[in-house]
Design an enzyme around this catalytic site. Structure first.
Site: not given
Length: 501
Positions: A56, A63
């Site tokens: 990530y 998000g």
């Protein structure tokens, strides 16, 4: 002027050291041991990329866009785009002191070695602190989760030569500010944009300064109470240690012992039954009320002491080599602490305003109406109580907890936020308002003591402090405008360590 060097190790930094750096009285450095941790963390990031792992914020969107994989060729662009997209703060710029506080705390968090940033990027941030390159950071726009994205992005864009920064008193394009300071912008690589902006350093940076000021204001409140007690011949019996010990809140006894110490030798204080049996609550209950405010201060201090030395970004690069997404960016621990500090600081002003009323109201004080020499022709200090009432009322609005609100962001991926940065800004504003109210109490007590011609009857400690007040605001011989003197005393209380705990 710099007088020393403070090492940022992510473990031992405290709020007093932050203040020293913010004031320009020390420069910062990162130890070799911590550089090793930073470099090792960076190597773990690069290994994950080389191994083709999906991480990530490294090779994914952010998000709600975290499911979109980013190709290797676009990883650097991803980080730059993040800074540009997130630099959306609005409102008046934060003071330079707050920006410096944010920068110091972010560098300290990155020095822990859990963020995957490169050495050269962190070194540039350190050099900006030491050389006084201060990004222009709008004060509003953070919801206090996913980190303080907007304010930290305004700091980070200057590292890549964009945005705006103040250098030697002039606001410049970010690249020009770096150039004048003989610094070179960096080109961000994987994870670095996220490492720079995903944290709680705006709310914590404001919170540290607010807490340092709240400590000074709390001590000033105790001293202003002493001056009022001497002006009104208050009863010291309610502050006896044996009495306070039967309700053993430590902070209550600390306030009581301080006031006993500062009033030692006073010929103006009385004992129970000498003039009256009881004082009103605003005097008799000073240990209980001020002590409770010190409890709020101590709670906020404990939380900030932890947060100052925490890694608060996401994902976290663990020493095991794992890179795990969690929630350390969420500002709730600081949001609640700042909301508690707000209430504690507001109450110092609340009870101070009641003591002001007792000083200026002739039916309560027995003194000249509104402490005027020629009442009627002169208003004296009548309208100082109005100003105090206005500030106290404003504090009551600001003290509404910011942390009870949450508006989801990022298409409900980020569905609970802290609003902690709002709470920190409000806390500092309340502390400043409370300093002004306490300054008003000091002026009123000074005038009452002048009218009573009681200077020679004061305790040595209160007499010494009263001299400091009177250097700024001498007693009134007739009506005069004292607005600037009120503000000068308030700033004097906020900025100087005048009293010992």
């Amino acid at each position: 002027m710099s007088t020393g060097i403070i090492a940022l190790d992510g473990e031992t930094l405290n709020r007093k050291q932050v203040q020293t750096i913010v004031n320009g009285q020390a420069k910062v450095e990162i130890s070799e041991a911590n550089w090793s941790k930073v470099c090792a963390s960076r190597e773990r990031i690069e290994k994950q990329i080389n191994d083709g792992k999906i991480v990530y914020g490294v090779n994914t969107g952010f998000g709600k866009l975290s499911d979109i994989e980013i190709g290797k060729e676009d990883i650097s662009k991803l980080q730059l785009n993040l800074l540009r997209a997130d630099a959306v703060g609005v409102g008046e710029p934060l003071p330079t002191s707050v920006v410096r506080s944010m920068m110091v705390l972010r560098a300290n968090a990155l020095a822990k070695g859990f963020s995957g940033i490169r050495k050269e990027t962190l070194q540039l941030l350190v050099s900006m602190i030491n050389k006084g390159v201060h990004p222009v950071v709008p004060s509003k726009g953070s919801v206090g989760a996913s980190g303080d994205l907007a304010p930290l992005a305004h700091v980070a864009v200057v590292l890549v030569g964009e945005g705006k920064a103040e250098y030697q008193g002039e606001v410049l394009p970010g690249g020009e500010a770096l150039k004048r300071a003989e610094l070179t912008p960096v080109s961000l690589e994987a994870k670095e944009g996220l490492a720079l902006i995903n944290g709680t350093q705006a709310m914590t940076g404001v919170g540290v300064l607010a807490l340092n000021e709240a400590e000074r204001v709390g001590l000033a409140a105790d001293m202003s109470a002493c001056l009022t007690m001497e002006a009104l011949q208050g009863i010291i019996s309610a502050f006896e240690s044996e009495l306070l010990a039967v309700r053993p809140h430590p902070e209550m006894e600390f306030v009581g012992s301080r006031i006993r110490r500062w009033l030692e030798g006073s010929k103006r204080i009385t004992r129970q039954g000498e003039i009256r049996v009881q004082d009103p609550y605003s005097i008799r209950c000073i240990p209980q009320v001020h002590g409770a405010s010190w409890q709020a201060f101590n709670y906020a201090n404990d939380r900030l002491s932890v947060e100052i030395n925490s890694a608060t970004d996401n994902p976290i690069v663990l020493e095991s080599g794992e890179i795990i997404s969690g929630g350390h960016f969420h500002g709730q621990p600081i949001a609640l602490a700042m909301d508690f500090l707000k209430v504690g600081a507001a109450e110092l002003a609340n009870i101070s305003e009641r003591r002001i009323e007792r000083l200026v109201n002739p039916q309560l004080s027995g003194l000249s109406p509104f402490l005027a020499l020629d009442p009627g022709l002169e208003c004296g200090l009548m309208v100082l109580q109005y100003a105090a009432a206005s500030l106290v009322s404003e504090n009551k609005v600001l003290a509404h907890p910011a942390s009870v609100d949450s508006i989801p962001t990022s298409a409900n991926q980020e569905d609970h936020v802290s609003m902690g940065t709002i709470g920190s800004r409000q806390a500092r504003e309340i502390v400043h308002n409370s300093a002004r109210v306490i300054a008003i109490e000091m002026i009123c007590a000074s005038q009452a003591i002048y009218l009573e011609q009681a200077e020679n009857q004061l305790a040595p400690a209160t007499r010494d402090f009263l001299e400091k007040v009177r250097k700024i605001c001498p007693p009134l011989e007739t009506d005069r405008a004292i607005s600037e003197e009120m503000e000068e005393i308030a700033q004097f209380l906020l900025k100087n360590d005048l009293l010992e705990k």
